[in-house]
Design a protein around this motif. Structure first.
Motif, PDB file in Angstrom:
ATOM      1  N   SER A 147       0.826  -1.196   0.000  1.00 17.11           N
ATOM      2  CA  SER A 147       0.000   0.000   0.000  1.00 17.11           C
ATOM      3  C   SER A 147       0.862   1.249   0.000  1.00 17.11           C
ATOM      4  N   TYR A 148       0.208   2.375   0.161  1.00 18.24           N
ATOM      5  CA  TYR A 148       0.918   3.664   0.146  1.00 18.24           C
ATOM      6  C   TYR A 148       0.115   4.674   0.970  1.00 18.24           C
ATOM      7  N   LEU A 149       0.815   5.642   1.528  1.00 19.33           N
ATOM      8  CA  LEU A 149       0.250   6.684   2.392  1.00 19.33           C
ATOM      9  C   LEU A 149      -0.999   7.356   1.831  1.00 19.33           C
ATOM     10  N   GLY A 150      -1.090   7.403   0.498  1.00 21.34           N
ATOM     11  CA  GLY A 150      -2.260   8.004  -0.146  1.00 21.34           C
ATOM     12  C   GLY A 150      -3.578   7.323   0.217  1.00 21.34           C
ATOM     13  N   ALA A 151      -3.506   6.155   0.859  1.00 25.04           N
ATOM     14  CA  ALA A 151      -4.710   5.485   1.364  1.00 25.04           C
ATOM     15  C   ALA A 151      -5.272   6.226   2.577  1.00 25.04           C
ATOM     16  N   ASP A 229      12.637  -6.941   3.017  1.00 27.33           N
ATOM     17  CA  ASP A 229      12.909  -7.504   4.352  1.00 27.33           C
ATOM     18  C   ASP A 229      11.698  -7.381   5.269  1.00 27.33           C
ATOM     19  N   ALA A 230      10.966  -6.264   5.160  1.00 23.57           N
ATOM     20  CA  ALA A 230       9.764  -6.095   5.993  1.00 23.57           C
ATOM     21  C   ALA A 230       8.691  -7.108   5.587  1.00 23.57           C
ATOM     22  N   THR A 231       8.588  -7.348   4.298  1.00 21.48           N
ATOM     23  CA  THR A 231       7.602  -8.325   3.809  1.00 21.48           C
ATOM     24  C   THR A 231       8.000  -9.735   4.246  1.00 21.48           C
ATOM     25  N   LEU A 232       9.300 -10.016   4.176  1.00 20.74           N
ATOM     26  CA  LEU A 232       9.813 -11.302   4.664  1.00 20.74           C
ATOM     27  C   LEU A 232       9.431 -11.497   6.130  1.00 20.74           C
ATOM     28  N   PHE A 233       9.622 -10.462   6.927  1.00 20.05           N
ATOM     29  CA  PHE A 233       9.249 -10.529   8.347  1.00 20.05           C
ATOM     30  C   PHE A 233       7.765 -10.891   8.496  1.00 20.05           C
ATOM     31  N   MET A 238       8.332 -15.080  12.519  1.00 17.40           N
ATOM     32  CA  MET A 238       8.660 -13.958  13.409  1.00 17.40           C
ATOM     33  C   MET A 238       7.429 -13.082  13.646  1.00 17.40           C
ATOM     34  N   ALA A 239       6.531 -13.045  12.656  1.00 18.25           N
ATOM     35  CA  ALA A 239       5.339 -12.191  12.756  1.00 18.25           C
ATOM     36  C   ALA A 239       4.100 -13.025  13.060  1.00 18.25           C
ATOM     37  N   ARG A 240       4.285 -14.164  13.727  1.00 24.76           N
ATOM     38  CA  ARG A 240       3.156 -15.092  13.922  1.00 24.76           C
ATOM     39  C   ARG A 240       1.999 -14.494  14.717  1.00 24.76           C
ATOM     40  N   GLY A 241       2.265 -13.407  15.446  1.00 27.23           N
ATOM     41  CA  GLY A 241       1.178 -12.758  16.208  1.00 27.23           C
ATOM     42  C   GLY A 241       0.596 -11.536  15.514  1.00 27.23           C
ATOM     43  N   VAL A 242       0.985 -11.312  14.259  1.00 31.02           N
ATOM     44  CA  VAL A 242       0.585 -10.070  13.568  1.00 31.02           C
ATOM     45  C   VAL A 242      -0.358 -10.370  12.409  1.00 31.02           C
ATOM     46  N   THR A 243      -1.562  -9.807  12.455  1.00 31.27           N
ATOM     47  CA  THR A 243      -2.451  -9.900  11.291  1.00 31.27           C
ATOM     48  C   THR A 243      -3.367  -8.684  11.206  1.00 31.27           C
ATOM     49  N   GLY A 244      -3.820  -8.378  10.002  1.00 35.93           N
ATOM     50  CA  GLY A 244      -4.697  -7.224   9.780  1.00 35.93           C
ATOM     51  C   GLY A 244      -3.960  -5.904   9.917  1.00 35.93           C
ATOM     52  N   GLU A 245      -2.648  -5.941   9.837  1.00 38.63           N
ATOM     53  CA  GLU A 245      -1.805  -4.768  10.131  1.00 38.63           C
ATOM     54  C   GLU A 245      -1.301  -4.098   8.854  1.00 38.63           C
ATOM     55  N   LEU A 247       2.007  -2.086   7.970  1.00 35.97           N
ATOM     56  CA  LEU A 247       3.339  -1.733   8.489  1.00 35.97           C
ATOM     57  C   LEU A 247       3.982  -0.698   7.570  1.00 35.97           C
ATOM     58  N   HIS A 248       4.277   0.481   8.105  1.00 34.78           N
ATOM     59  CA  HIS A 248       4.882   1.538   7.283  1.00 34.78           C
ATOM     60  C   HIS A 248       6.384   1.323   7.163  1.00 34.78           C
ATOM     61  N   VAL A 249       6.841   1.255   5.929  1.00 38.64           N
ATOM     62  CA  VAL A 249       8.284   1.168   5.656  1.00 38.64           C
ATOM     63  C   VAL A 249       8.594   2.424   4.856  1.00 38.64           C
ATOM     64  N   ASP A 250       8.734   3.537   5.559  1.00 34.60           N
ATOM     65  CA  ASP A 250       8.739   4.847   4.891  1.00 34.60           C
ATOM     66  C   ASP A 250       9.663   5.850   5.575  1.00 34.60           C
ATOM     67  N   SER A 251      10.697   5.335   6.253  1.00 40.93           N
ATOM     68  CA  SER A 251      11.613   6.208   7.008  1.00 40.93           C
ATOM     69  C   SER A 251      10.875   7.026   8.062  1.00 40.93           C
ATOM     70  N   GLY A 252       9.673   6.588   8.413  1.00 44.47           N
ATOM     71  CA  GLY A 252       8.895   7.272   9.455  1.00 44.47           C
ATOM     72  C   GLY A 252       8.096   8.464   8.956  1.00 44.47           C
ATOM     73  N   PHE A 253       8.042   8.682   7.670  1.00 48.88           N
ATOM     74  CA  PHE A 253       7.389   9.887   7.109  1.00 48.88           C
ATOM     75  C   PHE A 253       5.948  10.065   7.582  1.00 48.88           C
TER      76      PHE A 253
END
Ligand code: KAL
Length: 257
Positions: A147-151, A229-233, A238-245, A247-253
């Motif tokens: 996705s992208y911030l424009g959402a 790498d974020a998608t791999l995670f 490692m992300a077994r407890g994460v769903t419906g999330e 995750l921003h990979v955007d240098s924190g913008f």
């Protein structure tokens, strides 16, 4: 090779060339030991992908043709993949399209056809893919879209794609609930601007890059490998407890007002 994905069969949808976000993801997954299955719509993308796989010594990948605007094509692609590999452990959905005419000017001028096209390819496709993929995800696993911030915020020129990405992110949440009981997790990465073939020729892209360098907490762009790498995670245990999330990979913008 970190072995995080050893023995895992992961379907990667949306490699157009070496700049594709999906290609960055494929490299991360390959380095983690995954067995990759690629889907393409166009013969041209398939040729480029074959060359890329050769250059990178990635052998034995299955290449399947899939048109995400066609339910029968999606069903046939996953049938073929299921037949060849047995169990699917993950899907990377990195596919979007909007008519170029709808990616500038005022959003209010978007035509009905343009709106539906963007929704069809960029958002509904995840629903259809999840429905077909889950039949073969009998051991659970992960599905990750892009996705992208424009959402979330109005980003100049993103227009009809922003609305499609908003629907995509909401779909991630509803799908996560549906497939969660089967041990399947559904998540999105919201990447900062990356210069890809898809971004080529759409106006205002360079401005978006310079604002990141100026304003994002990390003061630098992100690249395909960081999204990889974020998608791999997200696909890994490692992300077994994460769903419906998302995750921003955007240098924190996205945290900056
Ligand atoms: C605000 C940003 C600047 C750019 C605005 C719009 C970007 C829209 C993305 C959308 C997916 C692009 C297209 O569909 C382009 C299409 O009309 C023509 N291109 C193609 O057909 C090429 C050959 C193929 C490979 O492209 C596709 N999509 O199939 C957004 C920037 C800062 C971030 C971006 C680029 C986000 C994003 O969603 O990609």
């Amino acid at each position: 090779m970190n072995g995080l994905m050893n023995g895992k069969n992961i379907v990667v949808m949306g490699v157009a060339n070496n700049r594709s976000i999906a290609w960055g993801i494929a490299k991360s997954l390959h380095n983690a030991g995954a067995n990759l299955i690629f889907t393409n719509r166009q013969e041209r993308s398939k040729k480029k992908l074959e060359k890329l796989l050769n250059e990178n010594d990635i052998n034995d990948s299955l290449l399947v043709s899939c048109d995400v605007s066609d339910d029968a094509s999606i069903a046939a692609a996953f049938e073929e993949i299921g037949e060849k590999v047995g169990v699917i452990h993950g899907v990377v959905h990195s596919v979007a399209f909007a008519d170029r005419d709808d990616l500038n000017g005022d959003f209010v001028d978007t035509s009905r056809d343009g709106y539906l096209l963007a929704q069809d390819i960029s958002s509904y496709s995840l629903v259809a893919v999840t429905r077909e993929a889950r039949k073969f995800m009998t051991e659970g696993g992960g599905i990750v879209t892009q996705s992208y911030l424009g959402a979330e915020k109005v980003v100049k020129n993103y227009n009809v794609m922003g609305v499609a990405k908003a629907a995509l992110e909401a779909s991630v949440r509803y799908l996560a609930e549906d497939v969660g009981p089967a041990g399947i997790r559904v998540n999105a990465v919201s990447a900062g601007p990356v210069r890809t073939l898809s971004a080529k020729g759409v106006s205002g892209f360079s401005d978006k890059l310079s604002i990141i360098e100026e304003k994002a907490p990390l003061r630098r762009h992100i690249d395909q490998d960081q999204v990889g790498d974020a998608t791999l995670f997200l696909l890994s245990e490692m992300a077994r407890g994460v769903t419906g999330e998302v995750l921003h990979v955007d240098s924190g913008f996205h945290i900056i007002a």
